[in-house]
Motif scaffolding. Structure first.
Motif, mmCIF file in Angstrom:
data_model
loop_
_atom_site.group_PDB
_atom_site.id
_atom_site.type_symbol
_atom_site.label_atom_id
_atom_site.label_comp_id
_atom_site.label_asym_id
_atom_site.label_seq_id
_atom_site.Cartn_x
_atom_site.Cartn_y
_atom_site.Cartn_z
ATOM 1 N N THR A 222 0.691 -1.035 0.059
ATOM 2 C CA THR A 222 -0.080 -0.031 0.099
ATOM 3 C C THR A 222 0.844 1.200 -0.007
ATOM 4 N N VAL A 223 0.301 2.392 -0.580
ATOM 5 C CA VAL A 223 0.984 3.555 -0.698
ATOM 6 C C VAL A 223 0.157 4.613 0.018
ATOM 7 N N ALA A 224 0.298 5.948 0.381
ATOM 8 C CA ALA A 224 -0.404 6.791 0.578
ATOM 9 C C ALA A 224 0.389 8.043 0.332
ATOM 10 N N SER B 105 0.348 8.980 -11.036
ATOM 11 C CA SER B 105 0.344 8.194 -9.845
ATOM 12 C C SER B 105 -0.571 7.165 -9.783
ATOM 13 N N LEU B 106 -1.759 7.430 -10.072
ATOM 14 C CA LEU B 106 -2.896 6.249 -9.940
ATOM 15 C C LEU B 106 -2.428 5.090 -10.945
ATOM 16 N N GLU B 107 -2.088 5.466 -12.350
ATOM 17 C CA GLU B 107 -1.680 4.610 -12.948
ATOM 18 C C GLU B 107 -0.353 3.641 -12.652
ATOM 19 N N LEU B 108 0.632 4.223 -11.945
ATOM 20 C CA LEU B 108 1.798 3.571 -11.320
ATOM 21 C C LEU B 108 1.324 2.744 -10.139
ATOM 22 N N GLN B 109 0.195 3.085 -9.359
ATOM 23 C CA GLN B 109 -0.189 2.276 -8.294
ATOM 24 C C GLN B 109 -0.728 0.902 -9.116
ATOM 25 N N ASP B 110 -1.529 1.173 -10.161
ATOM 26 C CA ASP B 110 -2.176 -0.009 -10.640
ATOM 27 C C ASP B 110 -0.970 -1.024 -11.275
ATOM 28 N N ALA B 111 0.030 -0.407 -11.879
ATOM 29 C CA ALA B 111 1.131 -1.171 -12.336
ATOM 30 C C ALA B 111 1.823 -1.926 -11.229
ATOM 31 N N LEU B 112 2.112 -1.361 -9.826
ATOM 32 C CA LEU B 112 2.448 -2.031 -8.902
ATOM 33 C C LEU B 112 1.757 -3.210 -8.212
ATOM 34 N N LYS B 113 0.283 -3.085 -8.599
ATOM 35 C CA LYS B 113 -0.443 -4.231 -8.207
ATOM 36 C C LYS B 113 -0.711 -3.890 -6.699
ATOM 37 N N LEU B 114 -0.959 -2.726 -6.449
ATOM 38 C CA LEU B 114 -1.083 -2.590 -4.892
ATOM 39 C C LEU B 114 -2.419 -3.064 -4.183
ATOM 40 N N GLU B 115 -2.598 -3.585 -3.272
ATOM 41 C CA GLU B 115 -3.722 -4.004 -2.575
ATOM 42 C C GLU B 115 -4.531 -3.002 -2.570
ATOM 43 N N TYR B 116 -4.365 -1.866 -2.105
ATOM 44 C CA TYR B 116 -5.319 -0.442 -1.821
ATOM 45 C C TYR B 116 -4.133 0.511 -1.828
ATOM 46 N N SER B 117 -4.655 1.630 -1.636
ATOM 47 C CA SER B 117 -4.065 2.885 -1.672
ATOM 48 C C SER B 117 -4.859 3.854 -0.754
ATOM 49 N N SER B 118 -4.158 5.027 -0.143
ATOM 50 C CA SER B 118 -4.935 5.918 0.590
ATOM 51 C C SER B 118 -4.625 7.236 0.474
ATOM 52 N N ASP B 119 -5.026 8.042 -0.523
ATOM 53 C CA ASP B 119 -4.337 9.095 -0.634
ATOM 54 C C ASP B 119 -5.573 10.228 -1.136
ATOM 55 N N SER B 120 -6.845 10.049 -0.660
ATOM 56 C CA SER B 120 -7.693 10.765 -0.763
ATOM 57 C C SER B 120 -8.704 11.354 0.349
ATOM 58 N N ARG B 121 -9.434 12.035 0.187
ATOM 59 C CA ARG B 121 -10.277 12.394 1.589
ATOM 60 C C ARG B 121 -11.812 12.168 0.897
#
Ligand SMILES: [Zn+2]
Length: 302
Positions: free
Chosen positions: A148-150, A160-176
């Motif tokens: 995960t990243v935040a 940054s969203l595209e890179l998260q998908d490429a990294l196959k993260l389980e989830y991320s937390s960068d919003s409100r």
């Protein structure tokens, strides 16, 4: 019974070195497991000074929240008059200790100030480098990859969203926002689940609408909703300057029967039927600059 997922953002060298151990002790006392997001590269906090000239309301915010007394003078000079300490290299043991204590550990960033101030203007390879450098130090320290990243300052972009998908993260937390969702940025759908922060932060609340240290926790308690609440705290604030206040909040939440979980547990428990929602940068009360905001739900596409 409310559920609270605690997200700990660790932005600075001093916050990692001193704030994180204080939070680990507090969490141990209450039997709480949280999710810590570490900044792993240089602490360039001093460079944030340029926001005074570029960001509406930043100076007023610095004065109101007494930033120099919160961060300490050295932190305000890192990356300018003082060399920027490399946080991951200097604080590897604190990071390992956090994971050993049963907490979830994710990536906040490589260079917090650079990401926060320049992400929208960074070319995609530069964004990849920021995440890549952080990922490689993370793996050196903990021996496995992050799930995960935040993002610093809830600052994101299509890249940054595209890179998260490429990294196959389980989830991320960068919003409100209000509840877990899959982000849609300018019509583009992304696959990494977002667990948004649902509550305001201490620095956003203090000084607003007459809220003081004495009434802050009453205000927090009034905002707790049934179901999932996600609270972001900062090692620099709740782990240092406002520790007693934060311990009082944990005591009161525990008395009310609150259940504390990690963000990973929140993703597993509340992410199952998450909708696609628009996401865009916008202003929120109490914070200078813009953050990623969850928008309305969009129809699902087969
Ligand atoms: Zn941060």
């Amino acid at each position: 019974m409310p559920t609270i997922a605690l997200k700990v953002d660790v932005d600075t060298y001093i916050g990692t070195r001193d704030g994180v151990p204080a939070l680990l002790a507090a969490f141990q006392r209450f039997g709480i497991r949280a999710t810590f997001y570490f900044s792993l590269g240089p602490d360039n906090s001093g460079k944030a000074i340029r926001r005074i000239f570029t960001r509406k309301g930043f100076l007023a915010k610095m004065i109101r929240t007494r930033a120099p007394s919160v961060y300490g003078l050295r932190t305000l000079l890192y990356g300018t008059l003082l060399p920027a300490p490399l946080i991951g290299a200097r604080c590897a043991e604190v990071i390992r200790r956090t994971e050993r204590a049963g907490h979830e550990v994710g990536i906040h960033c490589w260079d917090h100030v650079k990401w926060h101030d320049f992400l929208p203007r960074m070319p995609k390879p530069a964004v990849a480098l920021e995440l890549g450098q952080a990922g490689s130090v993370y793996e050196q320290i903990l021996g496995h990859r992050s799930r995960t990243v935040a993002a610093p300052g809830w600052t994101l972009s299509a890249d940054s969203l595209e890179l998260q998908d490429a990294l196959k993260l389980e989830y991320s937390s960068d919003s409100r926002g209000t509840a877990p969702f899959y982000p849609v940025w300018e019509g583009r759908r992304f696959r990494t689940l977002q667990i948004p922060t649902t509550l305001p932060t201490t620095d956003e609340l203090l000084g607003e609408k007459g809220i003081t240290a004495t009434t802050l926790n009453d205000h927090f308690l009034s905002l707790i909703q049934p179901g999932l609440n996600v609270l972001t705290i900062h090692a620099e604030l709740e782990g240092k300057a406002t520790v007693p206040l934060f311990i009082d909040l944990l005591e009161r939440l525990t008395k009310q029967g609150a259940r504390f979980i990690t963000l990973g547990e929140a993703a597993a428990e509340f992410g199952g039927s998450a909708p696609h929602c628009a996401i865009s940068m916008g202003e929120i009360e109490g914070r200078a600059g813009v953050v990623a905001l969850q928008g309305g739900a969009l129809p699902s596409v087969p």
